[in-house]
Design an enzyme around this catalytic site. Sequence first.
Site, PDB file in Angstrom:
ATOM      1  N   GLY A  69       0.821  -1.200   0.000  1.00 36.87           N
ATOM      2  CA  GLY A  69       0.000   0.000   0.000  1.00 36.87           C
ATOM      3  C   GLY A  69       0.863   1.260   0.000  1.00 36.87           C
ATOM      4  N   ASN A 149      -7.406   4.643   9.451  1.00 28.24           N
ATOM      5  CA  ASN A 149      -6.962   3.394  10.073  1.00 28.24           C
ATOM      6  C   ASN A 149      -6.991   3.413  11.591  1.00 28.24           C
ATOM      7  OD1 ASN A 149      -4.828   5.241   9.022  1.00 28.24           O
ATOM      8  ND2 ASN A 149      -3.526   4.059  10.391  1.00 28.24           N
ATOM      9  N   GLN A 179      -7.653   0.668   3.973  1.00 27.18           N
ATOM     10  CA  GLN A 179      -8.562   0.199   5.041  1.00 27.18           C
ATOM     11  C   GLN A 179     -10.015   0.137   4.573  1.00 27.18           C
ATOM     12  OE1 GLN A 179      -7.664  -1.078   7.846  1.00 27.18           O
ATOM     13  NE2 GLN A 179      -5.555  -0.387   8.085  1.00 27.18           N
ATOM     14  N   THR A 238      10.103  -8.410 -12.139  1.00 25.66           N
ATOM     15  CA  THR A 238       9.391  -9.676 -12.350  1.00 25.66           C
ATOM     16  C   THR A 238       8.219  -9.774 -11.376  1.00 25.66           C
ATOM     17  OG1 THR A 238      11.428 -10.688 -13.102  1.00 25.66           O
ATOM     18  CG2 THR A 238       9.667 -12.187 -12.408  1.00 25.66           C
ATOM     19  N   CYS A 323       2.049   1.284  13.027  1.00 27.90           N
ATOM     20  CA  CYS A 323       3.240   1.895  12.431  1.00 27.90           C
ATOM     21  C   CYS A 323       3.910   2.878  13.389  1.00 27.90           C
ATOM     22  CB  CYS A 323       2.877   2.619  11.148  1.00 27.90           C
ATOM     23  SG  CYS A 323       1.969   1.599  10.012  1.00 27.90           S
TER      24      CYS A 323
HETATM   25  N1  PLP Z   1      -2.553   3.193   4.218  1.00 24.86           N
HETATM   26  C1  PLP Z   1      -3.268   2.832   5.294  1.00 24.86           C
HETATM   27  C2  PLP Z   1      -4.539   3.553   5.606  1.00 24.86           C
HETATM   28  C3  PLP Z   1      -2.837   1.778   6.114  1.00 24.86           C
HETATM   29  O1  PLP Z   1      -3.554   1.437   7.189  1.00 24.86           O
HETATM   30  C4  PLP Z   1      -1.626   1.130   5.781  1.00 24.86           C
HETATM   31  C5  PLP Z   1      -1.090   0.045   6.669  1.00 24.86           C
HETATM   32  O2  PLP Z   1      -1.245   0.074   7.865  1.00 24.86           O
HETATM   33  C6  PLP Z   1      -0.927   1.537   4.641  1.00 24.86           C
HETATM   34  C7  PLP Z   1      -1.414   2.568   3.885  1.00 24.86           C
HETATM   35  C8  PLP Z   1       0.351   0.876   4.241  1.00 24.86           C
HETATM   36  O3  PLP Z   1       0.112  -0.366   3.637  1.00 24.86           O
HETATM   37  P1  PLP Z   1       1.331  -1.422   3.505  1.00 24.86           P
HETATM   38  O4  PLP Z   1       1.543  -1.981   4.858  1.00 24.86           O
HETATM   39  O5  PLP Z   1       0.835  -2.442   2.529  1.00 24.86           O
HETATM   40  O6  PLP Z   1       2.481  -0.655   2.980  1.00 24.86           O
END
Ligand code: PLP
Length: 377
Positions: A69, A149, A179, A238, A323
């Site tokens: 993401g 999130n 999310q 790839t 995070c």
């Molecule tokens: N965006 C949101 C709203 C998220 O909650 C997250 C992951 O917690 C991400 C982006 C990032 O996704 P990824 O862990 O696949 O990089």
Amino acid sequence: MHYLDNAATTPVPEAVAKTMYDVLVNRFGNPSSQYQIGREAKVLVDDSRKVIADALACEASELFFTSCGTESDNWAIEAALWQNRRVGRHIITTAVEHNAVLEPCKWYASQGYEVTYLLPARAGNIAVSQVEQALRPDTALVSMMLVNNETGCVFPVAEVAKLLQSKGSQALLHTDAVQGFLKVPCSPKELGADFLSLSAHKIGGPKGIGALYISPRVPHPRPLLPGGGQERGLRSGTEATAQIAGFAKAVELRVEDLSEKLRHMAEIKAYCRERLLSIPGVVPVGQGAAPHILSVSLAGYPSANIVNELSGQGIYISAGSACHQGKASHVVKALQLDKRTAAGVIRLSFGPDTVKEDIDALYEALLAHKNSRFPML
Ligand code: PLP
């Protein structure tokens, strides 16, 4: 184990793991190879893309695989700003985006862009009128997540798209739907989004695979990784065939009886809210409508301590976003809560397999935590 952190990541169903194993061991061809097993791998990638595109009600040709993401968010922002480089250097986003959006915006700000960060109301919501007030002729990009999130608030992405259209704005619209996908209505066409980011590991897929929808309004997107020409020349490398197949399998599984799964998650959320708020001193944080995320605060009790203590009992929850690794979350800060409430914010997030017994275990543990300690603030 009571896993109540599905917004951080989700368990991978056995069927997804088996699909991936089969691809890794038996269908390991490189999709770019011309011989049989290469052609088979290409079909696998194409079929997987179609499954995910169908779930988004978009064309498979509009969907590009990425590694996560975060990559999708970064690419969307870069591609939108490059596409609109002659429109201007103004970005509108919210103060409560994931860092995968905030950090690239910060970088662009260091390169001369101006960024307007919209602040949520106390309940965590953002109003379309805030975008209207911030919009300028030189706005090149509006980046607004679909579901927050931490609060589970659903942002008015479709209304923002309509606003941009009615104002004749050239700004492109990106939504981080990491999310939101398979939790709330999430078709880029219906939302009117030009870019939409996804991540597999929030819906029962593997980590390390994401996707970006790019609308036909951006006919020649800026390539993210020029190289061997994969992903129509825009994101070379790839293809991660096992991850891609696992992503598609996870989508297939979630889409089956989706409304029943969403109803179940919403019911679990309501049950959890009711039980936790019956504990004296527990207050709601935000009023998110998404079915899978609930934030509350055990005011005065530092959330890091709660998370640690509960994890010792096999109950997994989060102190805001995973995070942040213990640091005060920028989302909690943006909600402008008082110090005691802000200190005690915990996030519970649910999946199709969450059961009421998980919530009961959480309730008992929180009650015991509160009764065994004095508030620190
Ligand atoms: N965006 C949101 C709203 C998220 O909650 C997250 C992951 O917690 C991400 C982006 C990032 O996704 P990824 O862990 O696949 O990089």
